[in-house]
Design a protein around this motif. Structure first.
Motif, PDB file in Angstrom:
ATOM      1  N   PRO A  55     -25.847 -13.146 -35.553  1.00 34.64           N
ATOM      2  CA  PRO A  55     -24.747 -12.179 -35.448  1.00 34.64           C
ATOM      3  C   PRO A  55     -25.244 -10.843 -34.913  1.00 34.64           C
ATOM      4  CG  PRO A  55     -25.479 -12.340 -37.714  1.00 34.64           C
ATOM      5  CD  PRO A  55     -26.263 -13.375 -36.947  1.00 34.64           C
ATOM      6  N   ILE A  56     -24.350 -10.093 -34.305  1.00 31.86           N
ATOM      7  CA  ILE A  56     -24.654  -8.737 -33.836  1.00 31.86           C
ATOM      8  C   ILE A  56     -23.731  -7.799 -34.594  1.00 31.86           C
ATOM      9  CG2 ILE A  56     -24.752  -7.180 -31.850  1.00 31.86           C
ATOM     10  CD1 ILE A  56     -25.129  -9.638 -30.083  1.00 31.86           C
ATOM     11  N   SER A  57     -24.303  -6.879 -35.354  1.00 35.60           N
ATOM     12  CA  SER A  57     -23.511  -6.073 -36.278  1.00 35.60           C
ATOM     13  C   SER A  57     -23.375  -4.628 -35.831  1.00 35.60           C
ATOM     14  CB  SER A  57     -24.149  -6.113 -37.678  1.00 35.60           C
ATOM     15  OG  SER A  57     -25.454  -5.567 -37.626  1.00 35.60           O
ATOM     16  N   ASP A  58     -22.346  -3.987 -36.351  1.00 33.71           N
ATOM     17  CA  ASP A  58     -22.153  -2.543 -36.213  1.00 33.71           C
ATOM     18  C   ASP A  58     -22.130  -2.102 -34.745  1.00 33.71           C
ATOM     19  OD1 ASP A  58     -21.524  -0.357 -37.759  1.00 33.71           O
ATOM     20  OD2 ASP A  58     -23.559   0.419 -37.795  1.00 33.71           O
ATOM     21  N   ILE A  59     -21.372  -2.809 -33.930  1.00 34.26           N
ATOM     22  CA  ILE A  59     -21.260  -2.484 -32.505  1.00 34.26           C
ATOM     23  C   ILE A  59     -20.433  -1.208 -32.327  1.00 34.26           C
ATOM     24  CG2 ILE A  59     -20.214  -3.251 -30.327  1.00 34.26           C
ATOM     25  CD1 ILE A  59     -20.953  -6.123 -31.218  1.00 34.26           C
ATOM     26  N   THR A  60     -20.938  -0.306 -31.498  1.00 31.09           N
ATOM     27  CA  THR A  60     -20.250   0.968 -31.260  1.00 31.09           C
ATOM     28  C   THR A  60     -19.627   1.051 -29.865  1.00 31.09           C
ATOM     29  OG1 THR A  60     -22.316   2.002 -30.541  1.00 31.09           O
ATOM     30  CG2 THR A  60     -21.739   2.204 -32.880  1.00 31.09           C
ATOM     31  N   GLU A  61     -20.008   0.142 -28.984  1.00 30.25           N
ATOM     32  CA  GLU A  61     -19.452   0.143 -27.623  1.00 30.25           C
ATOM     33  C   GLU A  61     -19.538  -1.257 -27.037  1.00 30.25           C
ATOM     34  OE1 GLU A  61     -19.944   2.577 -23.359  1.00 30.25           O
ATOM     35  OE2 GLU A  61     -21.214   3.054 -25.088  1.00 30.25           O
ATOM     36  N   VAL A  62     -18.483  -1.645 -26.312  1.00 27.84           N
ATOM     37  CA  VAL A  62     -18.446  -2.944 -25.648  1.00 27.84           C
ATOM     38  C   VAL A  62     -18.522  -2.708 -24.144  1.00 27.84           C
ATOM     39  CG1 VAL A  62     -17.101  -5.031 -25.210  1.00 27.84           C
ATOM     40  CG2 VAL A  62     -17.101  -4.004 -27.493  1.00 27.84           C
ATOM     41  N   ALA A  64     -19.325  -5.446 -21.869  1.00 21.14           N
ATOM     42  CA  ALA A  64     -18.822  -6.676 -21.272  1.00 21.14           C
ATOM     43  C   ALA A  64     -18.671  -7.691 -22.394  1.00 21.14           C
ATOM     44  CB  ALA A  64     -19.792  -7.193 -20.199  1.00 21.14           C
ATOM     45  N   ALA A  65     -18.193  -8.884 -22.035  1.00 16.70           N
ATOM     46  CA  ALA A  65     -17.967  -9.909 -23.058  1.00 16.70           C
ATOM     47  C   ALA A  65     -19.250 -10.302 -23.775  1.00 16.70           C
ATOM     48  CB  ALA A  65     -17.326 -11.137 -22.433  1.00 16.70           C
ATOM     49  N   ASP A  66     -20.409 -10.074 -23.130  1.00 17.05           N
ATOM     50  CA  ASP A  66     -21.682 -10.472 -23.733  1.00 17.05           C
ATOM     51  C   ASP A  66     -22.656  -9.312 -23.923  1.00 17.05           C
ATOM     52  OD1 ASP A  66     -22.239  -9.965 -21.108  1.00 17.05           O
ATOM     53  OD2 ASP A  66     -23.325 -11.839 -20.725  1.00 17.05           O
ATOM     54  N   THR A  67     -22.227  -8.072 -23.688  1.00 19.03           N
ATOM     55  CA  THR A  67     -23.137  -6.923 -23.725  1.00 19.03           C
ATOM     56  C   THR A  67     -22.538  -5.798 -24.557  1.00 19.03           C
ATOM     57  OG1 THR A  67     -23.831  -7.504 -21.481  1.00 19.03           O
ATOM     58  CG2 THR A  67     -24.541  -5.364 -22.322  1.00 19.03           C
ATOM     59  N   TYR A  68     -23.331  -5.275 -25.504  1.00 22.40           N
ATOM     60  CA  TYR A  68     -22.814  -4.295 -26.463  1.00 22.40           C
ATOM     61  C   TYR A  68     -23.871  -3.237 -26.780  1.00 22.40           C
ATOM     62  CZ  TYR A  68     -21.049  -9.026 -27.202  1.00 22.40           C
ATOM     63  OH  TYR A  68     -20.623 -10.313 -27.001  1.00 22.40           O
ATOM     64  N   THR A  69     -23.390  -2.121 -27.322  1.00 21.96           N
ATOM     65  CA  THR A  69     -24.285  -1.092 -27.854  1.00 21.96           C
ATOM     66  C   THR A  69     -24.147  -1.073 -29.364  1.00 21.96           C
ATOM     67  OG1 THR A  69     -24.265   0.329 -25.895  1.00 21.96           O
ATOM     68  CG2 THR A  69     -24.719   1.395 -27.996  1.00 21.96           C
ATOM     69  N   ARG A  70     -25.278  -0.990 -30.047  1.00 19.95           N
ATOM     70  CA  ARG A  70     -25.275  -0.896 -31.498  1.00 19.95           C
ATOM     71  C   ARG A  70     -26.400   0.049 -31.919  1.00 19.95           C
ATOM     72  NH1 ARG A  70     -29.089  -3.828 -34.363  1.00 19.95           N
ATOM     73  NH2 ARG A  70     -27.655  -3.913 -36.126  1.00 19.95           N
ATOM     74  N   THR A  71     -26.298   0.554 -33.132  1.00 20.13           N
ATOM     75  CA  THR A  71     -27.344   1.433 -33.648  1.00 20.13           C
ATOM     76  C   THR A  71     -28.245   0.663 -34.608  1.00 20.13           C
ATOM     77  OG1 THR A  71     -25.951   2.156 -35.493  1.00 20.13           O
ATOM     78  CG2 THR A  71     -25.862   3.458 -33.469  1.00 20.13           C
ATOM     79  N   GLN A  72     -29.469   1.154 -34.780  1.00 22.96           N
ATOM     80  CA  GLN A  72     -30.387   0.584 -35.760  1.00 22.96           C
ATOM     81  C   GLN A  72     -31.313   1.680 -36.271  1.00 22.96           C
ATOM     82  OE1 GLN A  72     -31.936  -2.091 -32.254  1.00 22.96           O
ATOM     83  NE2 GLN A  72     -33.479  -2.121 -33.848  1.00 22.96           N
ATOM     84  N   TYR A  73     -32.125   1.347 -37.259  1.00 18.67           N
ATOM     85  CA  TYR A  73     -32.987   2.331 -37.906  1.00 18.67           C
ATOM     86  C   TYR A  73     -32.169   3.538 -38.380  1.00 18.67           C
ATOM     87  CZ  TYR A  73     -36.503  -0.489 -35.571  1.00 18.67           C
ATOM     88  OH  TYR A  73     -37.264  -1.550 -35.122  1.00 18.67           O
ATOM     89  N   ALA A  74     -31.083   3.227 -39.119  1.00 17.76           N
ATOM     90  CA  ALA A  74     -30.204   4.260 -39.689  1.00 17.76           C
ATOM     91  C   ALA A  74     -29.652   5.194 -38.618  1.00 17.76           C
ATOM     92  CB  ALA A  74     -30.939   5.059 -40.746  1.00 17.76           C
ATOM     93  N   GLY A  75     -29.390   4.648 -37.429  1.00 16.35           N
ATOM     94  CA  GLY A  75     -28.803   5.437 -36.371  1.00 16.35           C
ATOM     95  C   GLY A  75     -29.798   6.204 -35.524  1.00 16.35           C
ATOM     96  N   ASN A  76     -31.087   6.086 -35.828  1.00 13.53           N
ATOM     97  CA  ASN A  76     -32.096   6.808 -35.059  1.00 13.53           C
ATOM     98  C   ASN A  76     -32.383   6.160 -33.712  1.00 13.53           C
ATOM     99  OD1 ASN A  76     -32.620   8.954 -36.766  1.00 13.53           O
ATOM    100  ND2 ASN A  76     -33.975   7.745 -38.052  1.00 13.53           N
ATOM    101  N   ALA A  77     -31.990   4.908 -33.538  1.00 15.62           N
ATOM    102  CA  ALA A  77     -32.177   4.219 -32.261  1.00 15.62           C
ATOM    103  C   ALA A  77     -30.848   3.599 -31.839  1.00 15.62           C
ATOM    104  CB  ALA A  77     -33.248   3.140 -32.378  1.00 15.62           C
ATOM    105  N   VAL A  78     -30.531   3.717 -30.559  1.00 19.74           N
ATOM    106  CA  VAL A  78     -29.330   3.107 -29.997  1.00 19.74           C
ATOM    107  C   VAL A  78     -29.778   2.020 -29.027  1.00 19.74           C
ATOM    108  CG1 VAL A  78     -27.242   3.488 -28.647  1.00 19.74           C
ATOM    109  CG2 VAL A  78     -28.052   5.254 -30.217  1.00 19.74           C
ATOM    110  N   THR A  79     -29.300   0.807 -29.241  1.00 18.48           N
ATOM    111  CA  THR A  79     -29.774  -0.346 -28.484  1.00 18.48           C
ATOM    112  C   THR A  79     -28.626  -0.991 -27.716  1.00 18.48           C
ATOM    113  OG1 THR A  79     -31.364  -0.782 -30.256  1.00 18.48           O
ATOM    114  CG2 THR A  79     -31.033  -2.517 -28.638  1.00 18.48           C
ATOM    115  N   LYS A  80     -28.896  -1.329 -26.465  1.00 17.52           N
ATOM    116  CA  LYS A  80     -27.948  -2.102 -25.667  1.00 17.52           C
ATOM    117  C   LYS A  80     -28.428  -3.542 -25.665  1.00 17.52           C
ATOM    118  CE  LYS A  80     -25.527  -1.996 -21.205  1.00 17.52           C
ATOM    119  NZ  LYS A  80     -25.443  -1.303 -19.886  1.00 17.52           N
TER     120      LYS A  80
END
Length: 333
Positions: free
Chosen positions: A132-139, A141-157
């Motif tokens: 699963p991919i959790s806590d998505i903040t931006e979509v 494309a249908a298969d590509t998302y942005t989410r945060t990790q490390y308590a929001g200190n890193a933003v990952t696509k």
């Protein structure tokens, strides 16, 4: 002559799946009213570019399904009403989601990033052998998302290659879907084996307040350990009442017993993004910042000039909160 896509779609329907590229949103509710975060999740799911279905489970799911059918963008509402689904325990809802997936062959199964969503999506993902991919903040494309990790200190696509995507969306990152303009078709969910002996609902305590709910309040006033006691939170309540604001707290204040844990703002509490966030006596630990740093304007009141909260604040006041907050409250009309 039918196109290749039309032939493939027809073949899939003959095999029992209703359509290609369909997204399922698992609805959260209290058996009477749809939870606001589900409307945010519907907006986010709509950005995947697929046709939207919503699954409503519960002991009184039909009533909530009527509300969902009127949400803009929802094409189908799948209803699973059973006394075993009262209180929507995740161990009992997951088999219903899996039965729906088996029949409808969704390309994505989604929910809001709440305690409910975090209980359902990983269980379904494990059964489908999908990460699963959790806590998505931006979509993107249908298969590509942005989410945060490390308590929001890193933003990952991230990009998912899974045949079926299991996703949760951060509610504060998406506008709620409009209610009233939709006309989704309502149908019964496929039969599922619901094991009633694995878990049992014992009870819950709900605190009622006339103040705005933290998740939807435009202004939030939060207190931290600097208040020193629960009785001192009365100055926070007084300021919030003048501003028409919701009241939150840091984890330190909750752990100290000053306020109940449903007021906690942070990574393990509620994620908020109001127009104005006022942090009073809060040092600004990473855990707390993860829950409020998306606020439009952040005001910090703390007597420690080196408090980390000042690094993210738009306006900072170095002062004794026991003097500053009453003065602010008195100055308001």
């Amino acid at each position: 002559m039918l196109s290749a896509k039309s032939l493939l779609t027809k073949a899939v329907r003959l095999n029992g799946a209703t359509r290609l590229n369909s997204t399922l949103v698992v609805a959260e509710h209290d058996d009477a009213t749809l939870a606001p975060i589900t409307l945010n999740a519907i907006t986010a799911a709509g950005k995947l570019g697929n046709e939207l279905s919503v699954l409503v489970t519960g002991a009184n799911a039909t009533k909530v399904a009527e509300q969902v059918s009127k949400v803009a963008g929802v094409k189908r509402v799948i209803v699973a009403q059973d006394d075993k689904l009262k209180n929507n325990l995740p161990e009992r809802v997951a088999p219903v989601v899996l039965a729906a997936q088996k029949q409808f062959n969704f390309t994505a199964i989604t929910a809001g990033s709440s305690a409910f969503g975090r209980g359902i999506i990983p269980r379904v993902a494990a059964k489908l052998n999908v990460s699963p991919i959790s806590d998505i903040t931006e979509v993107h494309a249908a298969d590509t998302y942005t989410r945060t990790q490390y308590a929001g200190n890193a933003v990952t696509k991230v990009k998912s290659s899974s045949a079926v995507k299991l996703l949760t969306f951060r509610g504060t990152s998406f506008e709620p879907a409009a209610v009233g303009s939709g006309s989704g078709a309502v149908e019964n969910a496929p039969n599922a084996e619901i094991a009633a002996g694995n878990s049992e609902f014992l009870g819950q305590e709900l605190s009622k307040s006339e103040r705005p709910d933290l998740a939807t309040a435009k202004i939030v006033v939060s207190g931290g350990r600097g208040l020193k006691s629960g009785d001192n939170f009365k100055i926070i309540y007084a300021l919030a009442d003048k501003l028409g604001a919701g009241v939150g707290a840091s984890r330190a204040a909750v752990d100290a017993g000053y306020v109940p844990n449903d007021m906690q703002v942070g990574q393990t509490g509620k994620i908020v993004a109001p127009e104005l966030y006022i942090a009073v006596g809060i040092s600004g630990a990473i855990q707390h910042l993860a829950g409020m740093k998306d606020s439009k304007v952040i005001v910090a009141i703390n007597k420690d000039p080196d408090a980390p909260i000042f690094q993210v604040a738009d306006f900072g006041l170095k002062a004794d909160l026991f003097n500053a907050v009453p003065e602010m409250t008195a100055a308001l009309p």
